[in-house]
Design a protein around this motif. Structure first.
Motif, PDB file in Angstrom:
ATOM      1  N   GLU A  11       0.815  -1.294   0.021  1.00  0.00           N
ATOM      2  CA  GLU A  11       0.039  -0.045  -0.060  1.00  0.00           C
ATOM      3  C   GLU A  11       0.935   1.292  -0.050  1.00  0.00           C
ATOM      4  O   GLU A  11       1.520   1.266   0.929  1.00  0.00           O
ATOM      5  CB  GLU A  11      -0.986  -0.084   1.174  1.00  0.00           C
ATOM      6  N   ASP A  12       0.637   2.038  -1.031  1.00  0.00           N
ATOM      7  CA  ASP A  12       1.655   3.406  -0.920  1.00  0.00           C
ATOM      8  C   ASP A  12       1.375   4.302  -0.117  1.00  0.00           C
ATOM      9  O   ASP A  12       2.210   5.151   0.154  1.00  0.00           O
ATOM     10  CB  ASP A  12       1.652   3.834  -2.519  1.00  0.00           C
ATOM     11  N   LEU A  65      -3.461  -6.328  -1.144  1.00  0.00           N
ATOM     12  CA  LEU A  65      -2.833  -5.541  -2.648  1.00  0.00           C
ATOM     13  C   LEU A  65      -3.567  -4.371  -2.849  1.00  0.00           C
ATOM     14  O   LEU A  65      -4.576  -4.608  -3.111  1.00  0.00           O
ATOM     15  CB  LEU A  65      -2.532  -6.741  -3.362  1.00  0.00           C
ATOM     16  N   ASP A  66      -2.933  -3.266  -2.588  1.00  0.00           N
ATOM     17  CA  ASP A  66      -3.486  -1.933  -3.453  1.00  0.00           C
ATOM     18  C   ASP A  66      -3.310  -2.172  -5.015  1.00  0.00           C
ATOM     19  O   ASP A  66      -2.359  -2.542  -5.411  1.00  0.00           O
ATOM     20  CB  ASP A  66      -2.981  -0.846  -2.933  1.00  0.00           C
ATOM     21  N   MET A  94      -7.474  -7.910  -2.859  1.00  0.00           N
ATOM     22  CA  MET A  94      -7.422  -6.644  -3.570  1.00  0.00           C
ATOM     23  C   MET A  94      -8.100  -5.648  -2.690  1.00  0.00           C
ATOM     24  O   MET A  94      -9.313  -5.856  -1.987  1.00  0.00           O
ATOM     25  CB  MET A  94      -7.732  -6.314  -4.826  1.00  0.00           C
ATOM     26  N   ILE A  95      -7.253  -4.534  -1.953  1.00  0.00           N
ATOM     27  CA  ILE A  95      -7.890  -3.486  -1.250  1.00  0.00           C
ATOM     28  C   ILE A  95      -7.648  -2.335  -1.846  1.00  0.00           C
ATOM     29  O   ILE A  95      -6.391  -1.772  -1.844  1.00  0.00           O
ATOM     30  CB  ILE A  95      -7.571  -3.653   0.139  1.00  0.00           C
ATOM     31  N   ILE A 116     -11.626  -5.778  -2.158  1.00  0.00           N
ATOM     32  CA  ILE A 116     -12.479  -4.956  -1.166  1.00  0.00           C
ATOM     33  C   ILE A 116     -12.355  -3.356  -1.749  1.00  0.00           C
ATOM     34  O   ILE A 116     -11.059  -3.119  -1.905  1.00  0.00           O
ATOM     35  CB  ILE A 116     -11.926  -5.104  -0.009  1.00  0.00           C
ATOM     36  N   THR A 117     -13.274  -3.112  -2.035  1.00  0.00           N
ATOM     37  CA  THR A 117     -13.137  -1.344  -2.052  1.00  0.00           C
ATOM     38  C   THR A 117     -13.253  -0.862  -0.694  1.00  0.00           C
ATOM     39  O   THR A 117     -14.008  -0.802  -0.002  1.00  0.00           O
ATOM     40  CB  THR A 117     -14.454  -0.785  -2.934  1.00  0.00           C
TER      41      THR A 117
END
Lengths: 148, 711
Positions: A11-12, A65-66, A94-95, A116-117
Motif C-alpha cells: 500500500e503506497d 494488495l492495493d 485486493m484492497i 475490497i473497495t
C-alpha cells in the motif's frame, strides 16, 4: 487464524496502511504484519530478489494488495504471483479505492481471491476490515511450498 | 483458281452477266443467222474426208486431249455434223494463223470455229453461228481492273495475233500498234501476263477463266468490262465461194440441232448454263420477250419515275424530320456533356482517370493520369497540365506510386472500393473512392479529410483526458478522502478514550499524563494524516485545473525558429546542466509551425525529464536533433539516463503518473501536458527506451510551409 500466517500489506499510502493495521487489531487479528510501499518491494520480498528482506520458505503468507502504486502496480504484482508455480496458491486480497467494474473484473480474471473497495465512509471501511479479519481467522492459508 | 472459277459461276450476279452476254449474242447474231440460213436444197455428195485444223488449248472449244486427240465442243460438233452428213473428218492441230492461211489457200476444207467479222467475210463464208462468246479483259490482281475502254490508255495489251480481239483493238483507233503484245496461244498469253509481261490481256472470257483455273494463275483476275462492240458468233467457216460445203455443214448443223445431239454436246461442254442452240423460233420468242420486256420496262420506268418523285418528296420530308431529330439529340447530348463537364469541374472532390502501366511480365508497376478535374489542382497543388499524360511516380514523386496495389486490384477485378489514407508527402488525410470504368483503367474520387481526421484525433485525445480525470476522481481523489474520514474517525475514538481516561482519573488510579499521553500521540498522528491528505487533495485539484487550463489556452500559430527556441530552453536550465556536468548538444533543427509558448513548454518538460532521470552512476549525455520528413518535422530528445521499463512506456503520459514519488519531485503532469499540447498543435509524441541505457522522446510537428516548395 493460524498465528503463523504473516499478513503482507502492499500500500503506497501510509495512512491507508495505518488504518488497515489499526482496524485489523481492533478485529482481534494479532498476526505479524509487513508493510510494503510499492509493488516492486513486495515482489522483491516474495521472489527473494535484491538486497531487502526475503520471505521464508515453508511459511504461510496472505497479501492485501492495493492497485495504484508507483514502480509496479497491483495488477502487475497480481499477474506475477498468479503465474508463479510456488506463489499462486497464496491468497491475494485486493484492497483499493476504485470500484471501477472493469478493474474488479480484471483482477478476478487474473485470479485474486477477494476484492475490497476502500469506502470513503470510515464506518464502512472499519466494517470491511472487520469482515476481512473474520475471513482471515477462518481461512486455511497454504504454506508457500504448497503443503498446509 | 478453282475457287475463283466456282465463285464466278456461283455468284448469281456473275451468272446473270454471263447468261446475258450469251443471250445478247443470240440477239445480235439473229439477222446473220437468218441471212445465212440455207434454202434447204440438199446436194448429194459422196463420202470423203473433210480436212480441218483446230487450235490447241482453246478449251472448251478446241484442244488436244490427254490421248493427243483433238477434242472439245467444236470438234464434237463438227464430228456430229460430219456424221449426219455421211462425211469423214480429218482433224489436226495447228496455230490459228496457220489454220486461217490453210483455209484461205484451200489446203483444208473448213474451220469448225471461226467468229464472224466483216473482214473475214470477204475471205470466208460462214454457217449460222453455233455458239456465241464474249471477250473480257484480264489483269493481274494487283493492278487496276478495266472498267472502261479509256482505262486501256498507255497499257500494254496481250492479244492473240489475227484473232478477232486483235482486229477489234486495231479498229478502235485509240490503241497504238506498239501497245499490243501479240501471242500465238491464249494460255501462253495468260502465262506471260501472270509473269508480269504486259498489263492486260483480251480474250474470250470463258476460255480465259478456264485456262486461269487449269494453269493455277492465281494472280490473275477478270475485269468487269465486257466488250460489247463485238461478240464471237462462232460458226463453221469455209473458203469464200465453197457454197456446197457450207450448205452441207449448215444442213448437218440443223439436223444435229433437231435431233437433240447439239443440246447434248453443248451441255457436256458448257454445263447447261444457258439456252443451247439457236433456232428462229427461240430467237423470235426471245425477241418477243425482249420487246415485251422493253415495253413493260418503259411503262415501269414511267410509273417508277412518278413513284420516285413521290418517294423523293416523302423521303425529303422524312429526312427533314430526321435532321431535326438528330439536331435535337445532338443538342441534348451537348447539354448532357456540358452538365457532366460542369459537374466534373465544379465538384470539390478531385476526380482523376488513370490507366495502369505494366512491365514485361504483365505486372502493374505504375499508372498514368489520363484526365483530372480542377479540384485535383486545388487538392494536390499540382497543375492539370503537369499531371495529364504523366506517370504517377513523376507526378507524386513517390516510388512505388501511391496505393498502386489497391488501385490495380480495382482496375483488374472491377470491384470498387473506398479507403481512408494518410499521404505523408502532402501531409494530408484522404478519403478515396476507386472504381474501374474499363479493364486496366480506374477513376479515383478523393476528398481531403485532414480537418475531419484532426478533429477526430482531438476528440480521441480529449476522451482519453476525460477518462483519466474520471480515474483520478475515482481513485486518486478518493485516496486522501479515505484518510481524512478514517483519521477523523480515529480522532473521535481518541477523544472517546480521552474522556474515559479522564473519568478514570477521578477515581485516582493513575496520573493524568499517563492517561492522556498515548491518546494524544495517536491524535497527533491522525491529524498529520488528515493534513497530509488535504494537501494531497489540493495538489491533485490544482493539477486537474492546470491540465484543464492548458487544454483551453488560446493558441497562436506561427513559424517557429526551433534552433532559437530550444537554445533558450537550454539556457534556462544551464545552471543545472553545468552543475551536473551534463554533455548537452543541440543539432540543426528545422523550422516548424506551432504556438511558441506551448512548444517551449514541451521542450522544457522533455529536457527537464532528461536531466531528472539521468543515471547518477555515469556522466549524463543529452542530444537534441531534428529532421524533415515530407511535411513533418521530427525532433528527438535523447538521453543516456535510467530508461523506462516497457510496461511503463504508455503510462508515463498518464495524468499524475509518477515513476517513484519518493525519489523524484514533481506532480506527474509533465508528459501528460506534453502529449496534450502536441495533440492540440497537430503533432505527436512517442517514446523509445532501453532500461538502463536511456530514453529517446520523438516529437513530431507540422513543418513550416515554405512557399514554392510544393509546386
Amino acid at each position: 487464524m493460524n498465528q503463523e500466517v504473516t499478513i503482507l500489506i502492499a500500500e503506497d499510502d501510509e495512512g491507508h496502511a495505518g488504518l488497515i493495521r489499526k482496524n485489523l487489531a481492533r478485529a482481534g487479528i494479532v498476526n505479524q504484519i509487513r508493510w510494503f510501499q510499492d509493488g516492486q518491494e513486495v515482489i522483491d520480498f516474495l521472489f527473494q530478489k535484491g538486497g531487502v528482506p526475503h520471505r521464508e520458505e515453508d511459511k504461510p503468507y496472505i497479501l492485501l494488495l492495493d492497485i495504484r502504486m508507483p514502480k509496479l502496480d497491483g495488477i502487475e504484482v497480481l499477474k506475477q504471483i498468479k503465474s508463479d508455480g510456488r506463489l499462486q496458491k497464496m491468497p491475494v486480497i485486493m484492497i483499493t479505492t476504485t470500484d471501477d467494474p472493469r478493474e474488479v473484473e480484471n483482477c478476478h480474471a487474473i485470479g485474486c481471491n477477494n476484492y475490497i473497495t476502500k469506502p470513503v465512509d470510515y464506518d464502512s471501511f472499519v466494517n470491511c476490515i472487520r469482515q476481512l479479519g473474520f475471513f482471515l481467522s477462518i481461512v486455511q492459508v497454504p504454506k508457500i511450498n504448497g503443503s498446509n | 483458281m478453282k475457287q475463283l472459277f466456282a465463285g464466278i459461276w456461283h455468284s448469281s450476279r456473275n451468272k446473270r452477266i454471263i447468261l446475258t452476254i450469251i443471250f445478247a449474242g443470240f440477239w445480235i447474231s439473229f439477222g446473220m443467222a437468218n441471212a445465212s440460213d440455207p434454202d434447204g436444197a440438199a446436194v448429194s455428195h459422196k463420202a470423203q474426208a473433210l480436212k480441218t485444223i483446230i487450235v490447241d488449248k482453246y478449251y472448251p472449244y478446241t484442244f488436244m486431249n490427254r490421248e493427243g486427240k483433238p477434242d472439245g465442243f467444236s470438234v464434237e460438233l463438227a464430228e456430229a455434223v460430219a456424221r449426219v452428213m455421211d462425211m469423214e473428218l480429218a482433224v489436226w492441230p495447228d496455230q490459228w494463223q496457220n489454220a486461217v492461211s490453210a483455209l484461205q489457200a484451200g489446203e483444208i476444207d473448213f474451220l469448225p470455229m471461226m467468229a464472224y467479222s466483216k473482214e473475214r467475210d470477204r475471205l470466208f463464208d460462214f454457217s449460222a453461228p453455233h455458239t456465241i462468246g464474249f471477250d473480257a479483259f484480264f489483269t493481274r490482281k494487283d493492278k487496276k481492273k478495266i472498267r472502261s475502254m479509256d482505262d486501256l490508255t498507255g497499257l500494254r495489251i496481250i492479244v492473240m495475233k489475227n484473232d478477232q480481239a486483235h482486229e477489234f483493238l486495231k479498229n478502235t483507233g485509240n490503241i497504238k500498234e506498239d501497245q499490243l503484245i501479240l501471242i500465238q496461244s491464249l494460255p501462253e498469253g495468260l502465262r506471260q501476263l501472270a509473269a508480269g509481261e504486259g498489263d492486260v490481256a483480251l480474250m474470250p472470257k470463258l476460255v480465259g477463266l478456264i485456262h486461269i483455273r487449269d494453269l493455277s494463275l492465281a494472280n490473275l483476275a477478270v475485269s468487269p468490262l465486257v466488250v460489247d462492240e463485238y461478240s464471237r458468233p462462232f460458226s463453221f467457216a469455209v473458203r469464200e465461194g465453197n457454197q456446197e460445203l457450207l450448205e452441207k455443214l449448215t444442213q448437218g448443223l440443223n439436223i444435229v440441232k433437231a435431233t437433240g445431239q447439239y443440246r447434248d454436246i453443248y451441255d457436256k461442254w458448257f454445263g447447261g448454263l444457258e439456252p443451247a442452240g439457236i433456232s428462229v423460233r427461240k430467237v423470235l420468242i426471245y425477241s418477243g420477250i425482249g420487246i415485251s420486256v422493253f415495253i413493260v420496262a418503259g411503262l415501269f420506268l414511267l410509273t417508277w419515275s412518278v413513284m420516285l418523285r413521290r418517294q423523293v418528296q416523302a423521303r425529303t420530308k422524312e429526312l427533314k424530320a430526321e435532321v431535326l431529330e438528330r439536331r435535337q439529340a445532338e443538342a441534348a447530348l451537348r447539354e448532357s456533356e456540358q452538365k457532366l463537364a460542369a459537374v466534373f469541374n465544379s465538384m470539390t472532390e478531385a476526380l482523376v482517370l488513370h490507366e495502369l502501366v505494366f512491365d514485361d511480365t504483365g505486372k502493374p508497376v505504375n499508372y498514368r493520369i489520363i484526365d483530372c478535374n480542377r479540384a485535383f489542382e486545388s487538392l494536390t497543388g499540382i497543375s492539370k497540365e503537369k499531371a495529364v499524360g504523366e506517370l504517377a511516380t513523376d507526378v507524386y514523386g513517390t516510388e512505388p506510386p501511391p496505393y498502386l496495389e489497391e488501385y490495380a486490384e480495382v482496375a483488374l477485378s472491377g470491384h470498387p472500393r473506398a479507403m481512408e489514407v494518410f499521404f505523408p508527402p502532402m501531409d494530408k488525410h484522404f478519403s478515396i473512392s476507386v472504381a474501374s470504368p474499363a479493364q486496366t483503367r480506374f477513376v479515383t474520387i478523393s476528398m481531403d479529410i485532414t480537418a475531419i481526421k484532426q478533429s477526430q484525433q482531438i476528440i480521441a485525445s480529449k476522451n482519453k483526458e476525460l477518462e483519466q480525470i474520471i480515474y483520478v476522481a475515482s481513485h486518486d481523489l478518493r485516496s486522501p478522502l479515505v484518510n481524512v474520514d478514517g483519521y477523523g474517525r480515529e480522532l473521535e475514538y481518541g477523544l472517546k478514550d480521552l474522556k474515559e481516561n479522564l473519568a478514570k482519573r477521578g477515581t485516582g488510579m493513575a496520573d493524568t499524563e499517563t492517561l492522556i499521553q498515548p491518546v494524544m500521540t495517536d491524535m497527533a498522528d491522525a491529524l498529520s494524516h488528515i493534513r497530509n491528505s488535504t494537501r494531497q487533495m489540493d495538489a491533485l485539484l490544482k493539477g486537474l485545473l492546470k491540465i484543464s487550463r492548458s487544454g483551453r489556452t488560446s493558441l497562436s500559430f506561427k513559424i517557429l525558429d526551433m534552433n532559437d527556441l530550444v537554445h533558450k530552453v537550454a539556457d534556462s536550465i544551464a545552471f543545472q546542466i553545468q552543475k551536473s556536468g551534463i554533455d548537452l548538444s543541440i543539432g540543426d533543427l528545422p523550422a516548424c509551425q506551432g504556438d511558441e509558448i506551448q512548444v517551449t513548454q514541451v521542450f522544457a518538460n522533455l529536457l527537464g525529464n532528461a536531466v531528472k532521470f539521468l543515471d547518477p552512476d555515469r556522466p549524463g549525455v543529452i542530444r537534441v536533433s531534428g529532421d524533415l520528413r515530407y511535411r513533418r518535422c521530427i525532433y528527438c530528445v535523447e538521453d543516456n539516463g535510467i530508461g523506462i521499463q516497457p510496461e511503463h512506456r504508455e503510462k508515463i503520459f498518464d495524468l499524475f503518473h509518477r515513476l517513484d514519488p519518493l525519489k523524484t519531485e514533481g506532480e506527474g503532469l509533465g508528459l501528460t501536458i506534453v502529449r496534450q499540447i502536441l495533440s492540440r498543435l497537430n503533432g505527436e509524441v512517442r517514446v523509445e527506451s532501453k532500461p538502463g541505457e536511456g530514453s529517446r522522446f520523438v516529437v513530431v510537428l507540422p513543418a513550416a510551409n515554405i512557399k514554392g516548395k510544393d509546386s
